[in-house]
Write a protein that holds these residues in place. Structure first.
Motif, PDB file in Angstrom:
ATOM      1  N   UNK A 170       0.832  -1.211   0.000  1.00  0.00           N
ATOM      2  CA  UNK A 170       0.000   0.000   0.000  1.00  0.00           C
ATOM      3  C   UNK A 170       0.865   1.260   0.000  1.00  0.00           C
ATOM      4  N   UNK A 171       1.998   1.196   0.716  1.00  0.00           N
ATOM      5  CA  UNK A 171       2.915   2.349   0.713  1.00  0.00           C
ATOM      6  C   UNK A 171       3.536   2.527  -0.671  1.00  0.00           C
ATOM      7  N   UNK A 202       5.352  -8.255  -9.590  1.00  0.00           N
ATOM      8  CA  UNK A 202       5.842  -8.313 -10.970  1.00  0.00           C
ATOM      9  C   UNK A 202       5.562  -7.005 -11.690  1.00  0.00           C
ATOM     10  N   UNK A 203       4.340  -6.448 -11.505  1.00  0.00           N
ATOM     11  CA  UNK A 203       3.982  -5.182 -12.149  1.00  0.00           C
ATOM     12  C   UNK A 203       4.919  -4.072 -11.690  1.00  0.00           C
ATOM     13  N   UNK A 231      -5.041   0.500 -10.630  1.00  0.00           N
ATOM     14  CA  UNK A 231      -5.095  -0.936 -10.869  1.00  0.00           C
ATOM     15  C   UNK A 231      -4.445  -1.714  -9.720  1.00  0.00           C
ATOM     16  N   UNK A 232      -3.315  -1.187  -9.226  1.00  0.00           N
ATOM     17  CA  UNK A 232      -2.622  -1.857  -8.124  1.00  0.00           C
ATOM     18  C   UNK A 232      -3.477  -1.843  -6.870  1.00  0.00           C
ATOM     19  N   UNK A 252       4.688   8.106  -6.624  1.00  0.00           N
ATOM     20  CA  UNK A 252       4.279   8.768  -7.870  1.00  0.00           C
ATOM     21  C   UNK A 252       4.639   7.982  -9.125  1.00  0.00           C
ATOM     22  N   UNK A 253       5.711   7.172  -9.105  1.00  0.00           N
ATOM     23  CA  UNK A 253       6.181   6.560 -10.340  1.00  0.00           C
ATOM     24  C   UNK A 253       5.176   5.573 -10.944  1.00  0.00           C
ATOM     25  N   UNK A 254       4.181   5.104 -10.158  1.00  0.00           N
ATOM     26  CA  UNK A 254       3.190   4.181 -10.701  1.00  0.00           C
ATOM     27  C   UNK A 254       2.254   4.863 -11.700  1.00  0.00           C
TER      28      UNK A 254
END
Length: 539
Positions: A439-440, A477-478, A453-454, A445-447
């Motif tokens: 969750x952290x 993996x993502x 989706x995560x 921001x890079x996602x």
């Protein structure tokens, strides 16, 4: 009439059964030299050492989860000493002798002993109130574990009839100590044919011969001869099997200063080598960040990338001839070794008759007048129980069956249940830790567009425990894929044109310092792939 005839027969059978039980108990009692179950208070029966060093407090406590009592080591990092005198000394010279007792390491055993000392009569020079590690014993038996030491001791103190000296003889290759917190029973069986058997929980773990040099160190029977302590090696005794050839000389063409490698003068520069092209060039697509302050950050320099022209050529930059192995290199010259004509072998003093030698058919065991427990342990929770000295193996087996086995089975089942619960709890605790971490990570921001989706995957995983591991792996993996894309998919990071001399950086002093460093190096999330600001250095 038939019923009246049967009654006397029934009474007779009952009477014979009672008498048989009585004699059976009487026989067992007669085969027991000593037995202590700690069901009675120890005050007035066991004597606590009054020596200053022994501050550990002994307690008579119930074994955890049971109703029977034992003698408890109650404090950590203490020295303990307590002794119980036997009504009559136990003779070890004739017949079979069985030494047996239970011990439970309720808090485990990382460093300490749980052995017993079977003490000699007090005319050997000791008193119960002054019992300590110097008090003379006949046998020391039981588990000891600390550091590299992990063994069930069996030490026999035997008197040399020639010298009168008592020597400790240690059992070689003794069994190791069980590593759990269950009650275990240790048995030593001394047979009249010089056989020693060590049992743990009724299972034989070691068999030895008291008179065998292979089983005890040092052997009970000394060697017939010994090296002469007065014999000295002659001054001209030469122990060198090989010597440098004194007639050998270094060849005239042997150059000890010749280097290992030399320049390959036959090498030629490959065709197409780009002498005027550098290996790296400024990234033409890089631009100076809008928030770059020349006064604060210094002069901005574009990051470097590999020169694309070099990828199509044999090489770039100044060409130099490579090095090759020097065929003239021979290294330091040494004279060849030859057989030493004066070699006499490895010198040893001559053997003389051993004045301490004696022959022995059976160990001359000293009688046991008392049982002592003298320990220096870093652990608490060590519980002693059911101490037995018997002359019949069946008596010891009977106690193992009736006093030890039921407790052990209960503890074993409880341990299995606790281990199963701990495994389940550990898995849940692991899952919670991983979810908290993910969750952290999802908030970073890079996602970008993948963040929602995560988060959706995380919520589904928490609601479906049977799919937790698979979903967690998918999320990892993502995230890992995105990280690889960010790290390796872009351009090379900027670097200064003039690289400072490399110096060894000191290792972080603590985890808190390391966290601080990581916070300082975190990139500006608004800067994207732009190079980091350089830290100004005062020249």
């Amino acid at each position: 009439m038939e019923r009246m005839k049967r009654k006397p027969n029934l009474r007779y059978l009952l009477l014979m059964l009672v008498v048989g039980c009585f004699f059976s108990q009487l026989k067992a009692s007669s085969n027991s030299e000593f037995y202590e179950s700690f069901e009675e208070a120890i005050e007035g029966r066991w004597v606590v050492s009054e020596k200053e060093d022994y501050k550990g407090v002994w307690k008579r406590e119930k074994s955890e989860g049971h109703d029977d009592y034992g003698l408890l080591v109650s404090e950590k990092a203490r020295k303990y000493a307590i002794v119980k005198e036997l009504d009559e000394p136990a003779d070890l010279k004739d017949g079979t002798v069985v030494l047996q007792y239970e011990v439970r390491l309720q808090e485990g055993l990382e460093c300490g002993g749980a052995y017993l000392k079977y003490l000699r009569p007090q005319d050997a020079g000791w008193m119960s109130k002054e019992f300590d590690n110097e008090s003379p014993y006949s046998i020391m038996f039981g588990p000891d574990k600390c550091g590299a030491t992990n063994k069930v001791h069996f030490i026999l103190k035997h008197k040399n009839p020639k010298t009168g000296e008592f020597i400790e003889h240690h059992l070689k290759f003794p069994p190791s100590v069980p590593s759990d917190k269950l009650t275990h029973i240790y048995t030593a069986i001394l047979k009249p044919d010089n056989e020693l058997r060590i049992l743990i929980d009724g299972e034989e773990k070691k068999k030895a011969d008291f008179l065998s040099a292979e089983d005890f160190e040092p052997p009970l029977i000394p060697s017939k001869t010994i090296p002469d302590p007065d014999d000295k090696k002659p001054e001209d005794w030469d122990e060198r099997a090989k010597i440098p050839d004194p007639d050998a000389t270094k060849p005239d063409d042997w150059d000890e200063d010749a280097p290992l490698e030399i320049v390959d003068e036959d090498a030629v520069k490959p065709e197409g080598w780009l002498d005027d092209e550098p290996e790296e060039i400024d990234d033409p697509e890089a631009t100076k960040p809008e928030d770059w302050d020349d006064e604060e950050d210094g002069e901005w320099e574009a990051p470097k990338i590999d020169n694309p022209k070099c990828a199509e050529a044999p090489g770039c930059g100044e060409w130099k001839k490579p090095m090759k192995r020097n065929p003239a290199y021979k290294g330091k010259w040494h004279a060849p070794m030859i057989d030493n004509p004066n070699y006499k072998g490895i010198w040893k003093p001559q053997e003389i008759p051993n004045p301490s030698y004696f022959e022995l058919d059976r160990p001359d065991f000293e009688p046991i007048a008392a049982i002592g427990i003298e320990l220096w342990t870093m652990q608490d929770g060590i519980l002693f129980d059911n101490i037995l000295i018997a002359s019949d193996e069946k008596v010891a087996e009977s106690y193992r069956t009736t006093t030890w086995k039921p407790k052990f089975e209960v503890e074993k089942e409880k341990q299995k249940a606790e281990e199963a619960a701990a495994d389940t709890g550990a898995l849940k605790g692991f899952q919670k830790t991983v979810f908290d971490l993910l969750y952290k990570v999802a908030d970073l921001p890079f996602l970008g567009e993948h963040k929602l989706k995560v988060l959706d995957l995380l919520e589904k995983a928490e609601k479906q425990p049977n799919l937790t591991i698979g979903v967690i792996i998918s999320i990892i993996v993502v995230i890992f894929t995105l990280l690889l894309k960010i790290i390796f998919g872009g351009k090379k990071p900027a670097r200064a044109r003039e690289e400072p001399e490399k110096t060894e950086e000191p290792a972080p002093e603590s985890s808190s310092n390391q966290e601080t460093t990581e916070e300082k190096e975190e990139p500006n999330e608004d800067a994207g792939a732009a190079p980091r600001r350089r830290i100004r250095r005062d020249n």
